[in-house]
Structure formats: structure tokens, C-alpha cells
Design an enzyme around this catalytic site. Structure first.
Site, PDB file in Angstrom:
ATOM      1  N   PRO A   1       0.816  -1.222   0.000  1.00 56.99           N
ATOM      2  CA  PRO A   1       0.000   0.000   0.000  1.00 56.99           C
ATOM      3  C   PRO A   1       0.853   1.276   0.000  1.00 56.99           C
ATOM      4  CG  PRO A   1      -0.402  -1.326   1.991  1.00 56.99           C
ATOM      5  CD  PRO A   1       0.570  -2.079   1.161  1.00 56.99           C
TER       6      PRO A   1
ATOM      7  N   GLU B   1       2.111  -7.926   8.483  1.00 59.92           N
ATOM      8  CA  GLU B   1       2.125  -6.462   8.619  1.00 59.92           C
ATOM      9  C   GLU B   1       3.008  -5.782   7.589  1.00 59.92           C
ATOM     10  OE1 GLU B   1       0.184  -4.674  11.052  1.00 59.92           O
ATOM     11  OE2 GLU B   1      -0.674  -6.655  10.741  1.00 59.92           O
TER      12      GLU B   1
ATOM     13  N   ASP C   1     -10.128   1.540 -24.460  1.00 60.39           N
ATOM     14  CA  ASP C   1     -10.552   1.439 -23.064  1.00 60.39           C
ATOM     15  C   ASP C   1     -10.669   2.783 -22.393  1.00 60.39           C
ATOM     16  OD1 ASP C   1     -10.395  -1.292 -22.986  1.00 60.39           O
ATOM     17  OD2 ASP C   1      -8.328  -1.324 -22.266  1.00 60.39           O
TER      18      ASP C   1
HETATM   19  N1  ADE Z   1      -1.075  -5.092   0.143  1.00 61.37           N
HETATM   20  C1  ADE Z   1      -2.045  -4.747   1.026  1.00 61.37           C
HETATM   21  N2  ADE Z   1      -2.790  -3.740   0.551  1.00 61.37           N
HETATM   22  C2  ADE Z   1      -2.289  -3.422  -0.683  1.00 61.37           C
HETATM   23  C3  ADE Z   1      -2.616  -2.455  -1.677  1.00 61.37           C
HETATM   24  N3  ADE Z   1      -3.605  -1.594  -1.519  1.00 61.37           N
HETATM   25  N4  ADE Z   1      -1.881  -2.432  -2.794  1.00 61.37           N
HETATM   26  C4  ADE Z   1      -0.843  -3.295  -2.961  1.00 61.37           C
HETATM   27  N5  ADE Z   1      -0.482  -4.209  -2.068  1.00 61.37           N
HETATM   28  C5  ADE Z   1      -1.190  -4.287  -0.928  1.00 61.37           C
END
Ligand code: ADE
Length: 241
Positions: A89, A116, A169
Site C-alpha cells: 500500500p 504487517e 478502453d
Molecule cells: N497489500 C495490502 N494492501 C495493498 C494495496 N492496496 N496495494 C498493494 N499491495 C497491498
């Protein structure tokens, strides 16, 4: 193209990859996808892949040794020619332009983390790139890896039956697509726009472009600022806003 995926849950990913268009693309030899279980590369007897974080705090952290061993063993000499992407993330947010960038490469490796997070040394010394599929947190990188693979593979030449399909697209021109219709021409009194049934290809193309710009303006004005509009279209936007 060759895609190597490193995950603790290859069984979760396999069915999606073998179905439908992705499955056919592999059968046709347009892409090769290797699924590798990180646990198989854990050096200890118990196949440990995670451990407690230094400094305390909650959650577990993925250990570096199994990840380095997995990627280095599978890629071998090709490590240097492979874009190694960590799904996290904290990565750059995935967009159509990134899918196009990855689709132009011969080899990519995707590392799906769990727990985590992964030991920082993996990010610093093994991964070349970090990608997030959006500003939310999932339980692991498996769905993100599938999202990236799906978006990339459908761009490879020959994967979609109709070559024009992926260039039209939403997002590929920085705009959303306009509306689509199929038969019947009238359903419950709702009619298909006359222009689409006119057979006039130039007029249809102009209408589609106009709808596409209009829809992008309504739904994603942020995209319109980056889009390649003609001077006439820019002027029209200025007048209608
Ligand atoms: N792992 C956990 N959440 C994620 C996300 N939003 N994007 C990529 N990998 C992740």
C-alpha cells in the site's frame, strides 16, 4: 512476456490465472506465468517466513531470507533483466499508464507480501519498484498481483481478440469511455441513440469522442486536466464550465 509471482498463497491465485482470457493467453504462449511459494525457500526446518518486529509492536514481519532465496533462485542470472515489483500500500498508485509501462517489459516479478509488512531490506535491496492498487489496505498482495497481471496481460499483442479493444478502453487515452449499446434498438421504451444506428462512421466517431469527454468531465474532472484534448474540445470545455 514472462511473469514470476512470489506468494505464500499460490493456490489462491492459480484458479483466476487459469480462467478465461488469462488462461487462453498462457495456452497461446503469449505470456508465461510462474507461481512460486515463498515458503518453499525458507531455510529453516519449520519453513518460517515471518517473525516478530524488532523494537516490538504488533503484527509479524516477513523475513528477508526466504524472499531473497525465492527470487534469486527462480530468476538466477535473469535477475538483472527483470523488473522486481513489491506489492504494497506504500507503492506508487497503479494506473493504466503503469500497466502499459509493465506490458512493454519482457520480464517482471511480483512479490506479494502478507502479515504487517516485509523486512525493509527486501524493499531496499531486492525490489526495483513498489506498486499499490489503491489507498486501502488488504490482507496481502495476492489480489493486487492479480489486478496488475490482469491489467498488463490484456494489453499484450494478440491477447484480446479485437486489437482495437484495449486502445479504446477507459483510461487508455486519459479519458473514460462513453456509453455502449447492443440490440435491441428499443428496450422498455429506452432507445439507442440514433447516431449509432446511422452507419455514418465519421459521425459515430465524433459522437463517441464527445460522449467520452463529457462523461470524463462529469465523473472524473481530475482526469480531464491531464487529457489530450483538441483546441476545439478545450474551448468547448471552457464554455460549458
Ligand atoms: N497489500 C495490502 N494492501 C495493498 C494495496 N492496496 N496495494 C498493494 N499491495 C497491498
Amino acid at each position: 512476456m514472462k511473469i514470476e509471482v512470489f506468494t505464500l498463497f499460490p493456490d489462491v491465485m492459480a484458479p483466476y490465472l487459469s480462467a478465461s482470457i488469462l488462461g487462453k493467453a498462457q495456452e497461446a504462449g503469449l505470456v508465461e506465468i510462474g507461481l512460486h511459494n515463498i515458503r518453499d525457500y525458507a531455510p529453516d526446518r519449520h519453513s518460517t517466513t515471518d517473525d516478530e518486529p524488532y523494537g516490538g509492536g504488533g503484527g509479524m514481519v516477513m523475513k528477508p531470507e526466504p524472499l531473497f532465496a525465492a527470487v534469486e533462485t527462480v530468476l538466477g542470472e535473469r535477475l538483472g533483466e527483470t523488473r522486481v515489483v513489491l506489492l504494497t500500500p506504500q507503492g506508487r498508485v497503479f494506473k493504466q499508464a503503469i500497466a502499459q509501462e509493465l506490458a512493454s517489459l519482457r520480464r517482471i516479478a511480483l512479490i506479494s507480501g502478507r502479515y504487517e509488512g516485509v523486512d525493509e531490506r527486501v524493499r531496499e535491496h531486492l525490489a526495483d519498484d513498489e506498486i499499490s492498487i489503491g489507498d486501502y489496505v488488504l490482507t496481502g498482495g495476492e489480489l493486487p498481483a492479480l489486478v496488475v497481471i490482469d491489467a498488463v496481460v490484456r494489453l499484450l499483442p494478440g491477447v484480446l481478440g479485437n486489437e482495437a479493444a484495449s486502445t479504446q478502453d477507459s483510461h487508455s487515452e486519459g479519458l473514460l469511455e462513453g456509453p455502449h449499446y447492443t440490440r435491441p434498438a428499443e428496450y422498455r421504451g429506452w432507445k439507442v441513440p440514433e447516431v449509432l444506428r446511422s452507419g455514418d462512421h465519421a459521425k459515430i466517431a465524433a459522437w463517441r469522442r464527445q460522449q467520452s469527454v463529457r462523461r470524463t468531465k462529469e465523473r472524473r474532472p481530475d482526469l480531464l486536466e491531464q487529457a489530450n484534448l483538441s483546441p476545439e474540445e478545450t474551448e468547448e470545455q471552457r464554455q460549458t464550465s
